[in-house]
Design a protein around this motif. Structure first.
Motif, short mmCIF file in Angstrom:
data_model
loop_
_atom_site.label_atom_id
_atom_site.label_comp_id
_atom_site.label_asym_id
_atom_site.label_seq_id
_atom_site.Cartn_x
_atom_site.Cartn_y
_atom_site.Cartn_z
N CYS A 217 0.82 -1.21 0.00
CA CYS A 217 0.00 0.00 0.00
C CYS A 217 0.86 1.26 0.00
O CYS A 217 0.53 2.24 -0.68
CB CYS A 217 -0.94 -0.01 1.20
SG CYS A 217 -2.26 -1.25 1.09
N GLU A 218 1.95 1.24 0.74
CA GLU A 218 2.85 2.39 0.75
C GLU A 218 3.40 2.66 -0.65
O GLU A 218 3.49 3.81 -1.09
CB GLU A 218 4.00 2.16 1.74
CG GLU A 218 3.63 2.40 3.19
CD GLU A 218 3.29 3.86 3.46
OE1 GLU A 218 4.11 4.74 3.13
OE2 GLU A 218 2.19 4.11 3.97
N TYR A 219 3.77 1.60 -1.34
CA TYR A 219 4.29 1.74 -2.69
C TYR A 219 3.24 2.32 -3.63
O TYR A 219 3.52 3.24 -4.42
CB TYR A 219 4.76 0.38 -3.22
CG TYR A 219 5.18 0.41 -4.67
CD1 TYR A 219 6.38 1.01 -5.07
CD2 TYR A 219 4.38 -0.17 -5.66
CE1 TYR A 219 6.75 1.04 -6.41
CE2 TYR A 219 4.75 -0.15 -6.99
CZ TYR A 219 5.94 0.46 -7.36
OH TYR A 219 6.32 0.49 -8.69
N LEU A 220 2.01 1.81 -3.55
CA LEU A 220 0.95 2.28 -4.44
C LEU A 220 0.62 3.76 -4.19
O LEU A 220 0.44 4.53 -5.14
CB LEU A 220 -0.30 1.42 -4.26
CG LEU A 220 -0.18 -0.04 -4.70
CD1 LEU A 220 -1.43 -0.82 -4.32
CD2 LEU A 220 0.11 -0.16 -6.18
N VAL A 221 0.55 4.16 -2.93
CA VAL A 221 0.26 5.56 -2.61
C VAL A 221 1.39 6.46 -3.09
O VAL A 221 1.17 7.49 -3.75
CB VAL A 221 0.03 5.74 -1.10
CG1 VAL A 221 -0.07 7.22 -0.75
CG2 VAL A 221 -1.22 5.00 -0.65
N ARG A 222 2.62 6.08 -2.77
CA ARG A 222 3.78 6.90 -3.14
C ARG A 222 3.92 7.01 -4.65
O ARG A 222 4.12 8.10 -5.21
CB ARG A 222 5.05 6.31 -2.53
CG ARG A 222 6.32 7.14 -2.80
CD ARG A 222 7.53 6.53 -2.11
NE ARG A 222 7.90 5.23 -2.66
CZ ARG A 222 7.70 4.07 -2.04
NH1 ARG A 222 7.11 4.03 -0.85
NH2 ARG A 222 8.07 2.93 -2.60
N HIS A 223 3.81 5.89 -5.32
CA HIS A 223 3.99 5.86 -6.77
C HIS A 223 2.90 6.66 -7.47
O HIS A 223 3.16 7.39 -8.43
CB HIS A 223 3.99 4.41 -7.26
CG HIS A 223 4.43 4.22 -8.68
ND1 HIS A 223 5.08 5.20 -9.40
CD2 HIS A 223 4.31 3.16 -9.52
CE1 HIS A 223 5.34 4.75 -10.62
NE2 HIS A 223 4.87 3.52 -10.72
N THR A 224 1.65 6.55 -6.98
CA THR A 224 0.56 7.31 -7.58
C THR A 224 0.78 8.81 -7.41
O THR A 224 0.65 9.59 -8.36
CB THR A 224 -0.79 6.91 -6.96
OG1 THR A 224 -0.99 5.50 -7.11
CG2 THR A 224 -1.94 7.66 -7.62
#
Length: 301
Positions: A217-224
């Motif tokens: 989830c951290e990756y998805l939020v940051r990447h978005t």
């Protein structure tokens, strides 16, 4: 034949044998869709993950886009603790179709043919394609009989009332889109503008549901947020998470609505034309944005 085709165009109940064909490095929405699918093992018996070609500012050409997508699939498998599936990831086409007769051979296309042969009209392979549909078209050109043993769920093109079909996935390889829609295989189409364009989220919403939940989830939020900052920095924004819709169709009958109609003809002039005598497909007309995102966020977190 038509009765069997119509049956395969219905949303399946129970667990399905499925492949995800994805240009995972192209945009952030592919990563959401892949993770969503991986987190739904009671619905998806994932047979393979195949990398699709793409070409934009993130790649030097279709082959480079495909190879970057292959690596991004492996990355998402690590973030979801699914390294056991790494041997089920296949490189796809390194070019688009040169014409409607000649396939682009690749490990992905050959694996799609092999997996389809293990199915039947009553137990088809579901191919969920969320990029240029080159790999799927190539597989159909390698073995046209697989059309009787698969269902193709594709996010591509725009709504049928839209003035053109200049959507990223379709316009990259119009020949491949024509092969798929002309093959007689059951196709469930998720049009982008006018339908899936409703599937928008925002930075605050992503943060509320996903931030701090887990590494994925951290990756998805940051990447978005990073991706949006590259084109919308300093402005209010919302972001369409397009590809999730094709996965969501399988999960709940209330997430989407659609209809059966004669398959469209995808023109090289980037317009649809229609012939009432053509074989049927299913086209999705509407999605329930709130229901899909509620389930997606709860599943990922």
């Amino acid at each position: 034949m038509v009765k069997t085709l119509l049956h395969r165009l219905e949303r399946p109940e129970g667990r399905v044998r499925a492949v995800l064909d994805t240009d995972a490095y192209n945009e952030i929405d592919d990563q959401f869709a892949l993770a969503y699918m991986l987190k739904k093992p009671k619905k998806f018996h994932i047979q393979a993950l195949t990398a699709a070609p793409f070409h934009n500012e993130k790649s030097s050409g279709p082959g480079d886009g495909m190879r970057k997508s292959y690596q991004e699939i492996l990355h998402i498998l690590r973030l979801t603790n699914r390294e056991d599936m790494q041997n089920r990831v296949f490189e796809g086409s390194d070019t688009y179709l040169p014409d409607e007769k000649k396939p682009v051979e690749s490990p992905a296309a050959r694996e799609l043919v092999r997996l389809a042969k293990e199915g039947s009209p009553d137990d088809p392979l579901y191919i969920i394609a969320i990029g240029a549909i080159t790999n799927v078209a190539s597989a159909l050109l390698l073995d046209s009989s697989m059309a009787e043993r698969c269902v193709i769920v594709w996010l591509g093109g725009h709504a049928w009332h839209w003035p053109d079909t200049r959507e990223f996935n379709m316009q990259q390889d119009v020949a491949a889109a024509r092969v798929v829609f002309d093959s007689g295989a059951p196709v469930v189409q998720f049009p982008c503008m006018g339908v899936v364009s409703e599937l928008r989220t925002t930075g605050p919403e992503l943060g509320y549901w996903l931030r701090g939940k887990n590494e994925l989830c951290e990756y998805l939020v940051r990447h978005t947020n990073d991706e949006v900052a590259s084109y919308a920095g300093g402005t209010a924004w919302s972001r369409v998470i397009w590809d999730v819709s094709a996965v969501a169709w399988f999960i709940d009958p209330h997430f989407t609505s659609g209809r059966v109609a004669p398959s469209p003809i995808c023109g090289y002039d980037h317009r649809y034309s229609f012939d009432a005598a053509r074989h049927p497909c299913r086209v999705i007309d509407a999605i329930d944005r709130d229901k899909i995102f509620t389930d997606l966020f709860k599943t990922l977190a």
